[in-house]
Design a protein around this motif. Structure first.
Motif, PDB file in Angstrom:
ATOM      1  N   MET A   1     -84.487 114.077  21.176  1.00 55.50           N
ATOM      2  CA  MET A   1     -85.856 114.550  20.927  1.00 55.50           C
ATOM      3  C   MET A   1     -85.969 115.198  19.557  1.00 55.50           C
ATOM      4  SD  MET A   1     -87.820 113.493  23.223  1.00 55.50           S
ATOM      5  CE  MET A   1     -89.202 114.105  22.305  1.00 55.50           C
ATOM      6  N   ARG A   2     -84.922 115.936  19.162  1.00 57.32           N
ATOM      7  CA  ARG A   2     -84.952 116.584  17.858  1.00 57.32           C
ATOM      8  C   ARG A   2     -85.191 115.533  16.775  1.00 57.32           C
ATOM      9  NH1 ARG A   2     -80.887 116.746  14.382  1.00 57.32           N
ATOM     10  NH2 ARG A   2     -81.014 118.174  12.637  1.00 57.32           N
ATOM     11  N   TYR A   3     -84.485 114.400  16.884  1.00 54.07           N
ATOM     12  CA  TYR A   3     -84.659 113.349  15.904  1.00 54.07           C
ATOM     13  C   TYR A   3     -86.098 112.832  15.903  1.00 54.07           C
ATOM     14  CZ  TYR A   3     -85.108 108.609  14.358  1.00 54.07           C
ATOM     15  OH  TYR A   3     -85.584 107.473  13.780  1.00 54.07           O
ATOM     16  N   PHE A   4     -86.657 112.610  17.093  1.00 55.16           N
ATOM     17  CA  PHE A   4     -88.011 112.049  17.133  1.00 55.16           C
ATOM     18  C   PHE A   4     -89.039 113.034  16.582  1.00 55.16           C
ATOM     19  CE2 PHE A   4     -86.066 109.082  20.209  1.00 55.16           C
ATOM     20  CZ  PHE A   4     -86.509 107.895  19.648  1.00 55.16           C
ATOM     21  N   PHE A   5     -88.823 114.334  16.805  1.00 60.59           N
ATOM     22  CA  PHE A   5     -89.753 115.327  16.235  1.00 60.59           C
ATOM     23  C   PHE A   5     -89.625 115.382  14.720  1.00 60.59           C
ATOM     24  CE2 PHE A   5     -89.567 117.483  20.528  1.00 60.59           C
ATOM     25  CZ  PHE A   5     -90.838 117.063  20.876  1.00 60.59           C
ATOM     26  N   LEU A   6     -88.387 115.280  14.206  1.00 67.14           N
ATOM     27  CA  LEU A   6     -88.195 115.317  12.758  1.00 67.14           C
ATOM     28  C   LEU A   6     -88.921 114.160  12.087  1.00 67.14           C
ATOM     29  CD1 LEU A   6     -84.432 116.331  12.391  1.00 67.14           C
ATOM     30  CD2 LEU A   6     -86.432 117.650  11.696  1.00 67.14           C
ATOM     31  N   ALA A   7     -89.082 113.056  12.815  1.00 69.19           N
ATOM     32  CA  ALA A   7     -89.710 111.877  12.234  1.00 69.19           C
ATOM     33  C   ALA A   7     -91.238 111.983  12.209  1.00 69.19           C
ATOM     34  CB  ALA A   7     -89.281 110.629  13.003  1.00 69.19           C
ATOM     35  N   ILE A   8     -91.781 113.031  12.850  1.00 70.73           N
ATOM     36  CA  ILE A   8     -93.241 113.194  12.844  1.00 70.73           C
ATOM     37  C   ILE A   8     -93.617 114.091  11.662  1.00 70.73           C
ATOM     38  CG2 ILE A   8     -95.190 114.196  14.093  1.00 70.73           C
ATOM     39  CD1 ILE A   8     -93.749 113.471  16.663  1.00 70.73           C
ATOM     40  N   PRO A   9     -94.597 113.668  10.856  1.00 67.87           N
ATOM     41  CA  PRO A   9     -94.936 114.486   9.685  1.00 67.87           C
ATOM     42  C   PRO A   9     -95.483 115.855  10.109  1.00 67.87           C
ATOM     43  CG  PRO A   9     -96.403 112.584   9.894  1.00 67.87           C
ATOM     44  CD  PRO A   9     -95.339 112.419  10.905  1.00 67.87           C
ATOM     45  N   PRO A  10     -94.969 116.946   9.525  1.00 66.87           N
ATOM     46  CA  PRO A  10     -95.418 118.288   9.906  1.00 66.87           C
ATOM     47  C   PRO A  10     -96.880 118.529   9.560  1.00 66.87           C
ATOM     48  CG  PRO A  10     -93.701 118.383   8.213  1.00 66.87           C
ATOM     49  CD  PRO A  10     -93.909 116.953   8.530  1.00 66.87           C
ATOM     50  N   GLU A  11     -97.422 117.712   8.623  1.00 65.83           N
ATOM     51  CA  GLU A  11     -98.837 117.901   8.244  1.00 65.83           C
ATOM     52  C   GLU A  11     -99.743 117.770   9.467  1.00 65.83           C
ATOM     53  OE1 GLU A  11     -96.805 115.785   6.616  1.00 65.83           O
ATOM     54  OE2 GLU A  11     -96.522 116.969   4.794  1.00 65.83           O
ATOM     55  N   LEU A  12     -99.276 116.975  10.442  1.00 63.60           N
ATOM     56  CA  LEU A  12    -100.083 116.728  11.634  1.00 63.60           C
ATOM     57  C   LEU A  12    -100.388 118.027  12.369  1.00 63.60           C
ATOM     58  CD1 LEU A  12    -100.770 113.806  12.302  1.00 63.60           C
ATOM     59  CD2 LEU A  12     -99.106 113.890  14.144  1.00 63.60           C
ATOM     60  N   GLU A  13     -99.341 118.831  12.612  1.00 61.47           N
ATOM     61  CA  GLU A  13     -99.603 120.060  13.349  1.00 61.47           C
ATOM     62  C   GLU A  13    -100.195 121.133  12.437  1.00 61.47           C
ATOM     63  OE1 GLU A  13     -95.602 119.065  13.430  1.00 61.47           O
ATOM     64  OE2 GLU A  13     -95.200 120.913  14.523  1.00 61.47           O
ATOM     65  N   GLU A  14     -99.873 121.060  11.125  1.00 60.20           N
ATOM     66  CA  GLU A  14    -100.496 122.015  10.209  1.00 60.20           C
ATOM     67  C   GLU A  14    -102.009 121.846  10.226  1.00 60.20           C
ATOM     68  OE1 GLU A  14     -98.514 121.317   6.508  1.00 60.20           O
ATOM     69  OE2 GLU A  14     -96.665 122.225   7.288  1.00 60.20           O
ATOM     70  N   ALA A  15    -102.440 120.588  10.212  1.00 62.44           N
ATOM     71  CA  ALA A  15    -103.882 120.323  10.252  1.00 62.44           C
ATOM     72  C   ALA A  15    -104.496 120.864  11.540  1.00 62.44           C
ATOM     73  CB  ALA A  15    -104.130 118.814  10.154  1.00 62.44           C
ATOM     74  N   ALA A  16    -103.781 120.671  12.651  1.00 65.61           N
ATOM     75  CA  ALA A  16    -104.298 121.158  13.929  1.00 65.61           C
ATOM     76  C   ALA A  16    -104.408 122.673  13.926  1.00 65.61           C
ATOM     77  CB  ALA A  16    -103.390 120.690  15.071  1.00 65.61           C
ATOM     78  N   MET A  17    -103.442 123.343  13.282  1.00 66.76           N
ATOM     79  CA  MET A  17    -103.462 124.799  13.279  1.00 66.76           C
ATOM     80  C   MET A  17    -104.544 125.325  12.352  1.00 66.76           C
ATOM     81  SD  MET A  17     -99.602 126.056  13.968  1.00 66.76           S
ATOM     82  CE  MET A  17     -98.834 125.407  12.535  1.00 66.76           C
ATOM     83  N   VAL A  18    -104.797 124.575  11.259  1.00 69.00           N
ATOM     84  CA  VAL A  18    -105.911 124.948  10.384  1.00 69.00           C
ATOM     85  C   VAL A  18    -107.220 124.861  11.178  1.00 69.00           C
ATOM     86  CG1 VAL A  18    -107.269 124.195   8.396  1.00 69.00           C
ATOM     87  CG2 VAL A  18    -104.773 124.308   8.239  1.00 69.00           C
ATOM     88  N   ASP A  19    -107.286 123.876  12.061  1.00 65.27           N
ATOM     89  CA  ASP A  19    -108.486 123.715  12.875  1.00 65.27           C
ATOM     90  C   ASP A  19    -108.558 124.701  14.035  1.00 65.27           C
ATOM     91  OD1 ASP A  19    -109.291 121.737  11.275  1.00 65.27           O
ATOM     92  OD2 ASP A  19    -108.697 120.074  12.578  1.00 65.27           O
ATOM     93  N   GLY A  20    -107.607 125.621  14.127  1.00 63.94           N
ATOM     94  CA  GLY A  20    -107.713 126.670  15.123  1.00 63.94           C
ATOM     95  C   GLY A  20    -106.781 126.554  16.304  1.00 63.94           C
ATOM     96  N   CYS A  21    -105.924 125.557  16.317  1.00 61.09           N
ATOM     97  CA  CYS A  21    -104.949 125.460  17.391  1.00 61.09           C
ATOM     98  C   CYS A  21    -103.876 126.545  17.204  1.00 61.09           C
ATOM     99  CB  CYS A  21    -104.249 124.095  17.344  1.00 61.09           C
ATOM    100  SG  CYS A  21    -104.883 122.899  18.502  1.00 61.09           S
TER     101      CYS A  21
END
Lengths: 327, 282
Positions: free
Chosen positions: B164-184
């Protein structure tokens, strides 16, 4: 490698922290969340790996011979006696049994890991080329890896049968390579009889890893070397092999551990008491602990086995440190 | 011979060698299938009749081995354990991949370190613990599905974490950064954005843990007696009692390989990523 480069942007604090304000917690978002997220895995690892392992080491200093529960906690401490019996007491049958099993385990592991890596690399080199049906062949080549070990043992146990087995049929009846029918599952041959199926099942994973390495390899080096007149063997020896070194290293590390701890294939194919020619440390430990109730012996032998693995990791680390830093 | 012609011939030879190697690698599996379709007498005498297959061994095997019981047990235990291991690995793997925390390195080393301990080392204490619980408490783990599920969950969680660690590393962090900017919140971003994007990884991890659990023999032999035994024990018991029934054994082998083969090849694309990533990317 590319994936690693993604993380720093994320780890870096989003904005410079204002000096001397008590907002330290927000500097590391998710610090507590991280602990919550690892909590379930950590709990299970402590309960099933850590505490029992510590208990196993403790058991190795106890004289727990006959299996009763009143004796589990009341069993007398015997210090290093179990270890002494295993390692040095030449009059003890447990000692000679251990020495045989240790020798067989070294042979089994060395042969299995070498065969798996060599076979995997050879097939990977074949499959890395362009040829018709490439995708299908690569997929089909994975099939042995998906056959469960206990099925591998049952299947090969059948194929090795002296009279009705297909291997003797091919070697003796169809081709005449051998004249009399060897018994594969007894005596000297029995170690070979578990090594070959282990290699067969291990090759696809090794092949997969080498293929991934070959595919990310820069082509320019090979092309430049070819222009300079280097033949295929020299290109393999001086370009491909050095570039694959980190992959060989990782597979060596885990291959040795995995093979040394292999239990299913020998146990199902040869039974719990395969004799001094093919007894392995794992089958020995399980037989003595569960059939003969020599729990102290089993625990001490397991502890020794773990120590040997720790030494192996240390040796490996020294040998391949450079490759670790490079990758 | 011109160099070009020579190259052509070499290539042709290597192709032939590739197919030959494939046939050699696959032949034991083909032999497994072929011999499961023969009768007991044909296998004992060696008078194979591959052109006239029969499914009689499958019918006999199903009755004499009580295969239905073992198959049900294997499906229940392996599915539940693989699900739990994947869930634990998803959360722990995310922490390892994304959230720097104190003790992160130690946890990572511990996860890999579990692989260094021989199974026999913690099998004895776990076995004694199960027996003790049974005799002294109402908690029954020995020879129960729950007991085996808990053991396999613990057993395969470390490997699943690395997947799982490998699969998470392969996901761009911008994805969750954008979600957190939107209030997540951080957890909200993980739950709603990252986990769904990691769906292939979750499936691959589940299938891999399932394959490992399906194959496990040592622990299930020691920790079950009758009720919760899985297919490997069933087949091993069968060898003990009817060692000459090769047609039935091969049939049992075919039936116990099919579910994992199907699962593997259905998710092959992601599984191969997970399997190679550990070695290639460290």
């Amino acid at each position: 490698m590319s994936t690693h480069s993604l993380t720093p942007t994320e780890i870096a604090p989003p904005d410079p922290p204002p000096p001397a304000t008590p907002k330290r917690r927000s500097r590391r978002p998710g610090r507590h969340l991280a602990y919550w997220l690892i909590a379930p895995a950590l709990t299970f690892m402590v309960l099933v790996h850590l505490i029992p392992s510590a208990a196993g080491i403790a058991l190795s200093f106890k004289n727990l011979n006959t299996f009763t529960f009143s004796q589990l906690f009341g069993a007398p401490w015997t210090g290093l006696k179990n270890y002494d019996a295993i390692l040095f007491d030449s009059a003890n049958p447990l000692h000679s049994g251990f020495v045989d099993a240790a020798r067989n385990t070294v042979i089994y592991t060395a042969a299995t890991v070498t065969g798996t890596l060599a076979g995997g690399l050879g097939i990977a080199l074949l499959l890395a080329r362009q040829f018709p049906g490439r995708r299908t062949v690569r997929t089909l080549m994975l099939a042995p890896y998906v056959v469960p070990s206990f099925v591998v043992a049952v299947l090969w146990g059948f194929m090795w049968q002296s009279d009705s087995g297909i291997i003797n049929k091919i070697l003796v009846d169809y081709t005449g390579i051998l004249h009399d029918r060897p018994t594969w599952l007894l005596g000297h041959n029995s170690l070979l009889a578990i090594i070959i199926p282990s290699i067969w099942r291990g090759i696809p994973l090794a092949m997969l890893i080498f293929l991934a390495g070959l595919e990310t390899m820069p082509r320019e080096l090979h092309e430049a070397a070819a222009i300079d007149g280097a033949g295929p063997w020299r290109r393999f020896r001086y370009i491909t092999l050095p570039l694959l070194r980190p992959l060989i290293a990782v597979q060596l590390l885990f291959g040795v551990i995995y093979s040394t701890y292999q239990f299913t294939i020998p146990y199902v194919m040869l039974g719990s008491n395969p004799g001094s020619d093919a007894d392995l440390i794992m089958t020995l430990i399980v037989r003595q602990s569960f059939s003969n109730n020599l729990i102290g012996f089993g625990a001490a032998a397991s502890t020794l086995l773990m120590l040997v693995m720790l030494i192996w990791v240390a040796v490996w680390f020294r040998a391949f440190r450079r490759d670790l830093e490079a990758s | 011979m011109t160099p070009r012609r020579k190259k052509h011939l070499t290539n042709w030879g290597l192709n032939a060698l590739t197919y030959a190697v494939l046939i050699v690698m696959l032949s034991p599996i083909l032999w497994l299938i072929a011999s499961s379709l023969q009768t007991r007498g044909q296998l004992a005498s060696g008078d194979y009749d591959l052109l006239h297959p029969t499914v009689s061994a499958f019918k006999q095997m199903w009755e004499s081995v009580d295969f239905g019981k073992y198959l049900t047990n294997s499906l229940i235990i392996c599915t539940a354990a693989a699900l739990l291991a994947t869930a634990f690995a998803a959360s722990a793997g995310y922490a390892l991949a994304r959230l720097p925390f104190r003790g992160q390195k130690a946890f990572g080393v511990g996860v890999v370190g579990t692989q260094l301990v021989p199974g026999s080392m913690f099998l004895l204490p776990v076995f004694l613990g199960f027996i003790w619980l049974k005799q002294n408490t109402p908690i029954h783990l020995f020879d129960t599905h729950i007991g085996m599920i808990l053991i396999y969950t613990a057993f395969f969680t470390p490997v699943a974490i690395w997947f799982m660690r490998y699969f998470f590393l392969a996901i761009p962090p911008e994805l969750e950064e954008a979600a957190m900017v939107d209030g997540c919140t951080r957890f909200g971003a993980f739950w709603r954005i990252v986990l769904p994007s990691a769906a292939p990884g979750l499936v691959a991890t589940f299938v891999y843990a399932f394959l490992l659990a399906w194959d496990e023999l040592l622990f299930v032999t020691a920790l079950t007696a009758n009720r919760a035994e899985t297919i490997p024990v069933g087949i091993h018991n069968f060898i003990g009692n009817y060692s000459e029934e090769y047609a039935q054994l091969m049939a049992a082998g075919v039936v116990s390989t099919i579910p994992v083969m199907l699962a593997f090849f259905a998710t092959q694309r992601w599984l191969v990523q997970g399997l190679t990533a550990g070695a290639v990317k460290g």
